[in-house]
Write a protein that holds these residues in place. Sequence first.
Motif, short mmCIF file in Angstrom:
data_model
loop_
_atom_site.label_atom_id
_atom_site.label_comp_id
_atom_site.label_asym_id
_atom_site.label_seq_id
_atom_site.Cartn_x
_atom_site.Cartn_y
_atom_site.Cartn_z
N GLY A 11 -29.42 -36.72 35.86
CA GLY A 11 -28.57 -35.83 35.10
C GLY A 11 -28.94 -34.38 35.34
N ALA A 12 -28.39 -33.50 34.52
CA ALA A 12 -28.65 -32.07 34.67
C ALA A 12 -28.44 -31.38 33.34
N GLY A 13 -28.97 -30.18 33.23
CA GLY A 13 -28.73 -29.36 32.05
C GLY A 13 -27.31 -28.82 32.05
N ASP A 14 -27.07 -27.85 31.20
CA ASP A 14 -25.72 -27.29 31.05
C ASP A 14 -25.66 -25.87 31.60
N LEU A 15 -24.42 -25.42 31.84
CA LEU A 15 -24.18 -24.03 32.23
C LEU A 15 -23.61 -23.31 31.02
N LEU A 16 -24.31 -22.27 30.55
CA LEU A 16 -23.90 -21.51 29.38
C LEU A 16 -23.24 -20.22 29.84
N VAL A 17 -21.91 -20.13 29.60
CA VAL A 17 -21.12 -18.98 30.06
C VAL A 17 -20.83 -18.08 28.87
N THR A 18 -21.34 -16.86 28.92
CA THR A 18 -21.13 -15.90 27.84
C THR A 18 -20.09 -14.87 28.29
N VAL A 19 -18.99 -14.76 27.51
CA VAL A 19 -17.92 -13.82 27.87
C VAL A 19 -18.30 -12.41 27.42
N LYS A 20 -18.00 -11.46 28.26
CA LYS A 20 -18.35 -10.06 27.98
C LYS A 20 -17.18 -9.18 28.39
N VAL A 21 -16.65 -8.42 27.42
CA VAL A 21 -15.49 -7.56 27.69
C VAL A 21 -15.88 -6.46 28.66
N ALA A 22 -15.06 -6.31 29.69
CA ALA A 22 -15.23 -5.21 30.64
C ALA A 22 -14.17 -4.16 30.35
N VAL A 23 -14.60 -2.92 30.11
CA VAL A 23 -13.69 -1.81 29.79
C VAL A 23 -13.30 -1.09 31.08
N PRO A 24 -11.99 -0.91 31.35
CA PRO A 24 -11.58 -0.21 32.57
C PRO A 24 -12.08 1.22 32.57
N PRO A 25 -12.58 1.71 33.70
CA PRO A 25 -13.09 3.09 33.75
C PRO A 25 -11.99 4.13 33.58
N THR A 26 -10.79 3.84 34.06
CA THR A 26 -9.66 4.77 33.93
C THR A 26 -8.37 3.97 33.69
N LEU A 27 -7.38 4.64 33.08
CA LEU A 27 -6.07 4.03 32.86
C LEU A 27 -4.98 5.00 33.32
N ASP A 28 -3.91 4.45 33.90
CA ASP A 28 -2.79 5.33 34.26
C ASP A 28 -1.97 5.62 33.00
N GLU A 29 -0.93 6.43 33.15
CA GLU A 29 -0.16 6.88 31.99
C GLU A 29 0.51 5.71 31.27
N ALA A 30 1.05 4.78 32.03
CA ALA A 30 1.76 3.66 31.42
C ALA A 30 0.80 2.79 30.62
N ALA A 31 -0.38 2.52 31.19
CA ALA A 31 -1.37 1.71 30.49
C ALA A 31 -1.87 2.41 29.25
N THR A 32 -2.06 3.72 29.36
CA THR A 32 -2.52 4.49 28.20
C THR A 32 -1.49 4.44 27.08
N ASP A 33 -0.20 4.61 27.41
CA ASP A 33 0.86 4.55 26.40
C ASP A 33 0.90 3.18 25.74
N ALA A 34 0.66 2.13 26.54
CA ALA A 34 0.68 0.77 26.00
C ALA A 34 -0.48 0.56 25.04
N ILE A 35 -1.64 1.09 25.36
CA ILE A 35 -2.80 0.97 24.49
C ILE A 35 -2.56 1.72 23.18
N LYS A 36 -1.93 2.90 23.27
CA LYS A 36 -1.64 3.67 22.06
C LYS A 36 -0.66 2.91 21.16
N ALA A 37 0.32 2.31 21.79
CA ALA A 37 1.29 1.55 21.01
C ALA A 37 0.62 0.35 20.34
N TYR A 38 -0.30 -0.30 21.08
CA TYR A 38 -1.03 -1.43 20.50
C TYR A 38 -1.89 -0.96 19.34
N ALA A 39 -2.56 0.19 19.50
CA ALA A 39 -3.42 0.70 18.43
C ALA A 39 -2.62 0.98 17.17
N ALA A 40 -1.43 1.50 17.34
CA ALA A 40 -0.57 1.79 16.17
C ALA A 40 -0.16 0.50 15.50
#
Length: 403
Positions: free
Chosen positions: A359-388
């Motif tokens: 047999g074998a042990g297990d693989l433990l996968v930990t999810v970690k949010v990656a924040v984009p370094p930059t956003l274009d105008e459309a993505a930024t507007d979408a994030i603002k709309a989501y925040a509202a």
Amino acid sequence: MAVQREWLDRDFYADLGVASDASAADIKKAYRKLAAQLHPDRNPGDTAAEDRFKKVSEANSVLSDAEKRKEYDEARALMASGRFRGGDAFGSGGFGGGGGYTTTGGFDIGDLSDLFGGGAGGGAGAGGMGDIFGNIFGGGGGRPRGAQQQPQRPRRGNDLETETTLAFRDAVKGNTVTLKVTSPSPCTSCHGSGAKAGTSPKTCTSCNGSGFIHRDQGHFGFAEPDPECQGTGTKIDEPCPDCSGTGVQIRPRTINVRIPKGVEDGQRIRLTGQGEAGRRGAPSGDLYVTVHVTPDRLFTRSGNDLKLQLPVSFSELVLGTTVSVPTLDGSVGVKIPPNTADGRTLRLKGRGVPKRSGGAGDLLVTVKVAVPPTLDEAATDAIKAYAAAEKESGFDPRAGWGR
């Protein structure tokens, strides 16, 4: 024997650079450090380092053995006190400088009762200090005077240590490595016997194979190593020219070692009989291989489980998705449920370190949010709309926090 006589002339503690009351752990640590520094593989052509390596190995072989160390300490203490005046324990002068046993100004029976008669030390043939002094009073262990002495046993080779380095995944899955070791090995010409090819050692006729000669002095029987055979009980008429009759040569050799799956960093593997060759056909010591494991760029380890950090986007955590995740045997798809929290650990059964028992042990996968370094105008507007929209829904990420 000359080698055993040196036990009394040598300061094994000084050879290892430790105090005479050093613990077994301190002696082991000092030997490992010096052996690594002085090993012939690290000092090719340096005869001084090679000689020092031999002395350190011999000192360790005595001080790492509790019984041998006790006998050595007791004999050295007697010499220091002046109760034992045996400048040459095997020469014609014998003990006490006067050719034998004396109760005046020398040592007394009580001083040596443990060393020569059934104590924790060893009598003749035990391989310890009893071999150095021979047998007084008719033989060690209470044998009557004139009883047959046992031949001195051949000396087992010392244990050796070496190191190897494996990549993380090779250590987890197991691998075969090739080691090059320079050490005393059985002579290839005489196959360890010490006798010239085509000949063999013969029983010493002087001592009839006992390794000792006996003589009476007063009321006591005295036994000492036979100078004809140097206490071995055998003689070699034609020594092997390649090893000078020792049966041992210092030479490089190659060993293929199978590293078991799941080996951990710093683990020692014992290879029986792959250490230093024994003298004149005696068994070889063992070889201990310390395994060093290099870190992996993706995986870490906890026992038999593997750990992995998986970069994900915020939208993947909120909406859910299936992500391809690397394992030791290729990639697999991992489902991330909707509204998964950042830092959550997902367990993949049987994808960890193989176990020796199956047999074998297990693989433990930990999810970690990656924040984009930059956003274009459309993505930024979408994030603002989501925040509202998030604010209007009444969601507060710090609700109850800090109170």
